[in-house]
Design an enzyme around this catalytic site. Structure first.
Site: not given
Ligand code: PGA
Length: 259
Positions: A11, A13, A98, A100, A170, A176, A217
């Site tokens: 992803n 982003k 997601h 975010e 998740e 992140g 992560s």
């Molecule tokens: P990350 O993001 O690997 O940077 O923690 C994972 C995600 O947004 O699904």
């Protein structure tokens, strides 16, 4: 589509500009030109680059996902992009739910439910995210939160045998943050998610048409410990997927397990 495959989703982003997106996609195409069905490598670039990446990956086994969709096919919805429009580009996957998007644009579980239906209507494969926040986990509410999200997402979803859904556990606190969930806890959460789904859908359908992955992560040092878990059939990777060297390393590790 079958749930014996492993799923590795990058992803990207809103991290990459056009040259960055195209360079990374091209390099991955070159390096991973011979993937078989045992590993589904899926890239999720920004929406404005979906078409360019699609063209660039022509002839490659690498798949593409949209990071987001709207819930209607067309209409007066300024700025939105529909699953129909995405499907017409030849793209088969779409992320929905997601965290975010929940945090930054206040997407609700009800909206996610509508998006999920719209994605399935186009015969696309949804990558559905669920997960609890740090505070919810601290208060011991993880399972309730997961149950509520699933109930709202799937409330009006009618599934048929042709549908295939990638469920991504998740935990919001792991995304992140550099602090991944323990693989055993991620596996347990996947079991719980599966159990809730079995309360809503026939067991056989859940067994066959869903696959469970982890995101938050994931990096080159921990990816194997997640994939090693029976229940966890893949990972969704943010930060570590925009660095060619790291992402290639991760893909190679997963490839080894998938064989
Ligand atoms: P990350 O993001 O690997 O940077 O923690 C994972 C995600 O947004 O699904």
């Amino acid at each position: 589509m079958n749930n014996n495959s492993l799923f590795l989703i990058g992803n990207w982003k809103m991290n990459l500009d056009q040259p960055g997106t195209e360079t990374l996609a091209e390099a991955l195409k070159e390096e991973f030109s011979r993937l078989t069905d045992s590993l589904q490598l899926i890239l999720a670039p920004s929406s404005i680059y979906l078409e360019a990446v699609k063209k660039l990956l022509e002839g490659s086994p690498i798949k593409i996902a949209a990071q987001n969709t709207f819930w209607e096919d067309k209409g007066t919805f300024t700025g939105e992009i529909s699953p129909l429009q995405i499907k017409q580009l030849g793209i088969d996957y779409a992320i929905c739910g997601h965290s975010e998007r929940k945090i930054y644009v206040r997407e609700t579980d009800e909206m996610i439910g509508k998006k999920l239906q719209a994605i399935l209507k186009q015969n696309m494969y949804p990558i559905v995210c669920v997960g609890e926040s740090f505070e919810e986990r601290r208060q011991g509410k993880k399972n309730v939160v997961l149950a509520n999200q699933l109930k709202k997402y799937f409330k009006n979803v009618r599934l048929s045998d042709k549908d295939f859904i990638i469920m991504a556990y998740e935990p919001v606190w792991a995304i992140g943050s550099g602090q991944a969930c323990e693989p055993a806890e991620a596996e347990e959460a996947s079991y719980i998610i599966k159990q809730y789904l079995m309360e809503m859908f026939p067991t056989e359908l859940v067994n066959k048409n869903f696959v469970f992955i982890y995101g938050g992560s994931v990096n080159e040092n921990n990816v194997t410990s997640f994939i090693d878990k029976d229940m966890i059939r893949g990972v969704l990777i943010g930060g570590a997927s925009i660095n060619l060297e790291l992402f290639s390393q991760i893909i190679k590790l997963v490839l080894k397990i998938s064989k």
